[in-house]
Design a protein around this motif. Structure first.
Motif, PDB file in Angstrom:
ATOM      1  N   LYS A   1       0.918  -1.241   0.059  1.00  0.00           N
ATOM      2  CA  LYS A   1      -0.078  -0.084   0.068  1.00  0.00           C
ATOM      3  C   LYS A   1       0.832   1.142   0.178  1.00  0.00           C
ATOM      4  O   LYS A   1       1.800   1.336   0.697  1.00  0.00           O
ATOM      5  CB  LYS A   1      -0.954   0.121   1.048  1.00  0.00           C
ATOM      6  CG  LYS A   1      -1.699   1.272   1.334  1.00  0.00           C
ATOM      7  CD  LYS A   1      -2.687   1.051   2.629  1.00  0.00           C
ATOM      8  CE  LYS A   1      -3.678   2.430   2.686  1.00  0.00           C
ATOM      9  NZ  LYS A   1      -4.425   2.467   4.118  1.00  0.00           N
ATOM     10  N   GLU A   2       0.514   2.220  -0.944  1.00  0.00           N
ATOM     11  CA  GLU A   2       1.380   3.446  -0.908  1.00  0.00           C
ATOM     12  C   GLU A   2       0.733   4.348   0.373  1.00  0.00           C
ATOM     13  O   GLU A   2      -0.484   4.506   0.560  1.00  0.00           O
ATOM     14  CB  GLU A   2       1.055   4.217  -2.279  1.00  0.00           C
ATOM     15  CG  GLU A   2       1.819   5.491  -2.171  1.00  0.00           C
ATOM     16  CD  GLU A   2       1.999   6.039  -3.905  1.00  0.00           C
ATOM     17  OE1 GLU A   2       2.632   6.898  -3.837  1.00  0.00           O
ATOM     18  OE2 GLU A   2       1.429   5.507  -4.718  1.00  0.00           O
ATOM     19  N   ILE A   3       1.738   4.763   1.113  1.00  0.00           N
ATOM     20  CA  ILE A   3       1.292   5.653   2.316  1.00  0.00           C
ATOM     21  C   ILE A   3       1.523   7.076   2.251  1.00  0.00           C
ATOM     22  O   ILE A   3       1.307   7.752   3.079  1.00  0.00           O
ATOM     23  CB  ILE A   3       1.675   4.708   3.485  1.00  0.00           C
ATOM     24  CG1 ILE A   3       3.327   4.693   3.440  1.00  0.00           C
ATOM     25  CG2 ILE A   3       1.056   3.576   3.890  1.00  0.00           C
ATOM     26  CD1 ILE A   3       3.946   4.124   4.691  1.00  0.00           C
ATOM     27  N   ALA A   4       2.688   7.404   1.260  1.00  0.00           N
ATOM     28  CA  ALA A   4       2.989   8.924   1.132  1.00  0.00           C
ATOM     29  C   ALA A   4       3.546   9.117  -0.167  1.00  0.00           C
ATOM     30  O   ALA A   4       4.159   8.362  -0.786  1.00  0.00           O
ATOM     31  CB  ALA A   4       3.735   9.159   2.384  1.00  0.00           C
ATOM     32  N   GLN A   5       3.792  10.551  -0.423  1.00  0.00           N
ATOM     33  CA  GLN A   5       4.267  10.803  -1.659  1.00  0.00           C
ATOM     34  C   GLN A   5       5.087  12.199  -1.323  1.00  0.00           C
ATOM     35  O   GLN A   5       4.899  12.978  -0.555  1.00  0.00           O
ATOM     36  CB  GLN A   5       3.243  11.034  -3.042  1.00  0.00           C
ATOM     37  CG  GLN A   5       2.600   9.790  -3.343  1.00  0.00           C
ATOM     38  CD  GLN A   5       1.908  10.205  -4.613  1.00  0.00           C
ATOM     39  OE1 GLN A   5       1.676  11.278  -5.493  1.00  0.00           O
ATOM     40  NE2 GLN A   5       1.098   9.252  -4.997  1.00  0.00           N
ATOM     41  N   PHE A   6       6.116  12.568  -2.102  1.00  0.00           N
ATOM     42  CA  PHE A   6       6.835  13.573  -2.290  1.00  0.00           C
ATOM     43  C   PHE A   6       6.626  14.434  -3.531  1.00  0.00           C
ATOM     44  O   PHE A   6       7.627  13.600  -4.182  1.00  0.00           O
ATOM     45  CB  PHE A   6       8.038  13.491  -1.362  1.00  0.00           C
ATOM     46  CG  PHE A   6       8.675  14.950  -1.254  1.00  0.00           C
ATOM     47  CD1 PHE A   6       8.354  16.128  -0.634  1.00  0.00           C
ATOM     48  CD2 PHE A   6      10.059  15.113  -1.913  1.00  0.00           C
ATOM     49  CE1 PHE A   6       9.001  17.242  -0.539  1.00  0.00           C
ATOM     50  CE2 PHE A   6      10.809  16.268  -1.943  1.00  0.00           C
ATOM     51  CZ  PHE A   6      10.383  17.388  -1.113  1.00  0.00           C
ATOM     52  N   GLN A   7       6.278  15.534  -4.019  1.00  0.00           N
ATOM     53  CA  GLN A   7       6.421  15.946  -5.171  1.00  0.00           C
ATOM     54  C   GLN A   7       6.833  17.223  -5.121  1.00  0.00           C
ATOM     55  O   GLN A   7       5.801  18.201  -5.255  1.00  0.00           O
ATOM     56  CB  GLN A   7       5.180  15.638  -5.849  1.00  0.00           C
ATOM     57  CG  GLN A   7       4.849  14.125  -5.976  1.00  0.00           C
ATOM     58  CD  GLN A   7       3.525  13.735  -6.715  1.00  0.00           C
ATOM     59  OE1 GLN A   7       2.420  14.258  -6.490  1.00  0.00           O
ATOM     60  NE2 GLN A   7       3.460  12.855  -7.616  1.00  0.00           N
ATOM     61  N   PRO A   8       7.964  17.720  -5.165  1.00  0.00           N
ATOM     62  CA  PRO A   8       8.380  19.125  -5.180  1.00  0.00           C
ATOM     63  C   PRO A   8       8.410  19.575  -6.475  1.00  0.00           C
ATOM     64  O   PRO A   8       8.621  21.087  -6.596  1.00  0.00           O
ATOM     65  CB  PRO A   8       9.762  19.044  -4.658  1.00  0.00           C
ATOM     66  CG  PRO A   8      10.348  17.705  -4.946  1.00  0.00           C
ATOM     67  CD  PRO A   8       9.217  16.821  -4.934  1.00  0.00           C
ATOM     68  N   GLY A   9       8.341  19.176  -7.262  1.00  0.00           N
ATOM     69  CA  GLY A   9       8.349  19.647  -8.832  1.00  0.00           C
ATOM     70  C   GLY A   9       9.484  19.354  -9.565  1.00  0.00           C
ATOM     71  O   GLY A   9       9.352  19.332 -10.827  1.00  0.00           O
ATOM     72  N   GLY A  10      10.424  18.718  -8.977  1.00  0.00           N
ATOM     73  CA  GLY A  10      11.796  18.343  -9.805  1.00  0.00           C
ATOM     74  C   GLY A  10      11.541  16.880  -9.915  1.00  0.00           C
ATOM     75  O   GLY A  10      10.921  16.067  -9.269  1.00  0.00           O
ATOM     76  N   SER A  11      12.774  16.481 -10.641  1.00  0.00           N
ATOM     77  CA  SER A  11      12.797  15.104 -10.695  1.00  0.00           C
ATOM     78  C   SER A  11      13.771  14.153 -10.088  1.00  0.00           C
ATOM     79  O   SER A  11      14.820  15.135  -9.725  1.00  0.00           O
ATOM     80  CB  SER A  11      12.898  14.885 -12.376  1.00  0.00           C
ATOM     81  OG  SER A  11      14.349  15.550 -12.819  1.00  0.00           O
ATOM     82  N   PHE A  12      13.763  12.948  -9.737  1.00  0.00           N
ATOM     83  CA  PHE A  12      14.775  12.336  -9.192  1.00  0.00           C
ATOM     84  C   PHE A  12      15.133  11.244  -9.980  1.00  0.00           C
ATOM     85  O   PHE A  12      14.497  10.218 -10.258  1.00  0.00           O
ATOM     86  CB  PHE A  12      14.026  11.895  -7.932  1.00  0.00           C
ATOM     87  CG  PHE A  12      13.673  12.771  -6.813  1.00  0.00           C
ATOM     88  CD1 PHE A  12      14.471  13.147  -5.825  1.00  0.00           C
ATOM     89  CD2 PHE A  12      12.349  13.540  -7.205  1.00  0.00           C
ATOM     90  CE1 PHE A  12      13.968  14.209  -5.011  1.00  0.00           C
ATOM     91  CE2 PHE A  12      11.818  14.334  -5.999  1.00  0.00           C
ATOM     92  CZ  PHE A  12      12.772  14.745  -4.959  1.00  0.00           C
ATOM     93  N   GLU A  13      16.729  11.177 -10.052  1.00  0.00           N
ATOM     94  CA  GLU A  13      17.358  10.121 -10.665  1.00  0.00           C
ATOM     95  C   GLU A  13      17.990   9.203  -9.849  1.00  0.00           C
ATOM     96  O   GLU A  13      18.772   7.965 -10.118  1.00  0.00           O
ATOM     97  CB  GLU A  13      18.091  10.699 -11.826  1.00  0.00           C
ATOM     98  CG  GLU A  13      17.438  11.069 -12.974  1.00  0.00           C
ATOM     99  CD  GLU A  13      18.379  11.687 -14.039  1.00  0.00           C
ATOM    100  OE1 GLU A  13      17.984  12.072 -15.162  1.00  0.00           O
ATOM    101  OE2 GLU A  13      19.673  11.974 -13.788  1.00  0.00           O
TER     102      GLU A  13
END
Length: 525
Positions: A490-502
């Motif tokens: 189950k997904e329990i959290a997200q973090f989306q600051p607008g930048g991409s993550f590699e």
């Protein structure tokens, strides 16, 4: 004793709990049972004085098998702090461009020295930094000639003076003012962890490969030896003692015991110059395993320093090999120079090619940016984060946008075509697949049966629970004691600051650090 327990017991069993820990297995918690057993053993042992130097997460993906990601249970993905990594210039295809933050692989390394925890991170502003882990304050900054892509590795040189006892190994791109024909391209260097001063630099010489960068994270083999792989597809056995370095007139250079070519003659015509070796070496028993850019995996005997085992997977191999506790290899491949699909191989290196393949997971041929499909990152394994009876899992992010979580050991009975469409292989049981967006980052398992996955659309936190099941239940996995489990994700959290993550995240004491292409390193919890 602490090191001994750390080598045989999952790190989460040794953690300090903050607040009430969630139940990890439903309806019973195997992790709680094992924790009680371990605490009982520890209580009978006199308290040990912590060593002066603790290599907490000293290399990319944590250890020599590339399957340790840190300690603690992440409680969320709330922004706690951030550190600005800046931007730098690099030349690609003859033209200069600006790169920000840190990208693939970009995982910080962690060391506790004299009681204080520190973080080492290389970034696109050409800088290698040592930060105080708790305050994000810069202790020192060392500048390279180009952007830094790979993660650092840290080892202890017992022969060195106190200031140089801890050594940081770091690679970079070849240099903004360098070319493939330059006489000297020192894109692999050693820096003192305590002082930030350069100790030596290694020329990544010209070969048939069209790169002289160094993305790989070197590994300390013991017995005074380091093994590093340059993007020139050469493996270097290097004397780890700082005292063995020689001055070439301008800079100090390490003693190289031996070089190994990590491609074959026929690969030159097939791949052209794209023989680039970007993965990091992994070690099991007396062998080093490395995935090379020419679509081949090599097993190298540490004592003789000779290649004793080969497997041709095809594709472009960028991901590092992860090795399970059973000594099985998990290797990813991009879809390049193959008619079929990219994906993941599970290999038994005790068998020859092609009998070594235990299963193959093909991913969708969906392109993103310059990629045509497959997997660029590595495979995460839960070996260090599960109670003894919990089934072994793997996880990986793909170019097709999916996060895959599957069984390391169980197959479906279905046959799938390999990358060359010449052989049929078993397919592993996939327990969970979710569209999170394209990714070249490697996910990480954590304490508390959790998983962190990042990509171009942000960072995601998942809870993995295990319920007792019947053997006849769909997707039931067998544990070591004979119990069967149903895996619930189950997904329990997200973090989306607008930048991409590699980059790949790292966790310590339940706090996540991850670098973004937007210029920042984020601290989440």
């Amino acid at each position: 004793m602490l090191f001994a327990f750390g080598s045989i017991v999952p790190p989460r069993l040794l953690r300090r709990f903050r607040g009430d820990a969630p139940k990890l297995v439903t309806p019973m918690s195997l992790s709680d049972t094992v924790t009680q057993q371990v605490n009982g053993l520890i209580s009978g042992v006199p308290a040990a004085v912590p060593p002066e130097i603790e290599l907490l997460v000293p290399t990319y993906l944590g250890n020599a098998q590339r399957r340790f990601y840190g300690r603690g249970t992440p409680q969320g993905l709330n922004l706690l702090d951030r550190f600005y990594l800046g931007s730098g210039t690099s030349v690609v295809g003859g033209s200069a461009s600006t790169w920000s933050g840190a990208g693939w692989t970009g995982q910080p390394t962690l060391v506790r020295d004299r009681g204080i925890p520190y973080l080492i991170i290389g970034a696109y502003d050409h800088s290698l930094r040592k930060l105080d882990l708790e305050t994000n304050q810069v202790v020192w900054r060392y500048e390279f000639d180009d952007i830094l892509k790979g993660s650092s590795s840290v080892y202890i040189d017992a022969t060195a003076e106190d200031d140089n006892r801890i050594v940081v190994l770091q690679g970079s791109r070849r240099g903004v003012n360098k070319s493939l024909s330059s006489s000297y391209v020192p894109s692999f260097r050693a820096v003192s962890f305590r002082t930030g001063q350069e100790l030596w630099r290694l020329d990544i010489r010209a070969t048939d490969s069209y790169s002289r960068d160094n993305d790989s994270s070197a590994i300390y083999l013991g017995n005074g030896t380091i093994f590093n792989v340059g993007e020139n597809a050469i493996g270097y056995f290097i004397n780890s003692s700082i005292k063995s370095r020689k001055n070439n007139g301008d800079f100090a250079e390490p003693e190289v015991y031996k070089e190994l070519q990590l491609y074959e003659f026929e690969d030159v015509g097939y791949y052209g110059g794209n023989l680039v070796a970007e993965s990091s070496p992994a070690v099991f028993d007396d062998r080093v395993y490395i995935a090379s850019g020419g679509g081949r995996i090599y097993g190298i005997d540490i004592k003789s320093r000779e290649i004793l085992w080969r497997f041709r997977s095809g594709g472009d191999l960028n991901g590092s090999i992860s090795i399970s506790k059973e000594g099985k290899l998990f290797s990813t491949l991009d879809r390049e120079k193959i008619p079929g699909q990219g994906g993941v191989f599970k290999l038994d290196p005790r068998q020859g090619d092609p009998d070594c393949v235990e299963w193959f997971l093909p991913t969708l041929n969906l392109g993103f940016s310059e990629w045509e499909g497959g997997i660029t990152g590595s495979v995460a394994l839960n070996d260090e984060y599960r109670a003894p009876d919990i089934p072994p899992l793997f996880a990986t992010n793909a170019i097709d946008g999916n996060l895959y979580i599957g069984s390391q050991t169980q197959v479906t009975g279905e046959k799938v075509k390999g990358p060359f469409l010449e052989r049929d292989y078993d397919r592993p049981v996939i327990l969970f697949k979710k569209q999170i967006g394209a990714s070249i980052s490697t996910p990480i398992f954590t304490d508390g049966n959790r998983l962190v996955s990042a990509g171009y659309n942000g960072v995601h936190l998942f809870q993995i629970d295990y319920e007792i099941a019947r053997a006849s239940d769909a997707l039931a996995l067998r544990g070591a004691s004979g119990n069967y489990y149903r895996v619930i994700v189950k997904e329990i959290a997200q973090f989306q600051p607008g930048g991409s993550f590699e980059s790949t995240p790292v966790i310590w004491d339940g706090i996540l650090r991850i670098c973004s292409r937007d210029g920042w390193m984020y601290t989440l919890g």
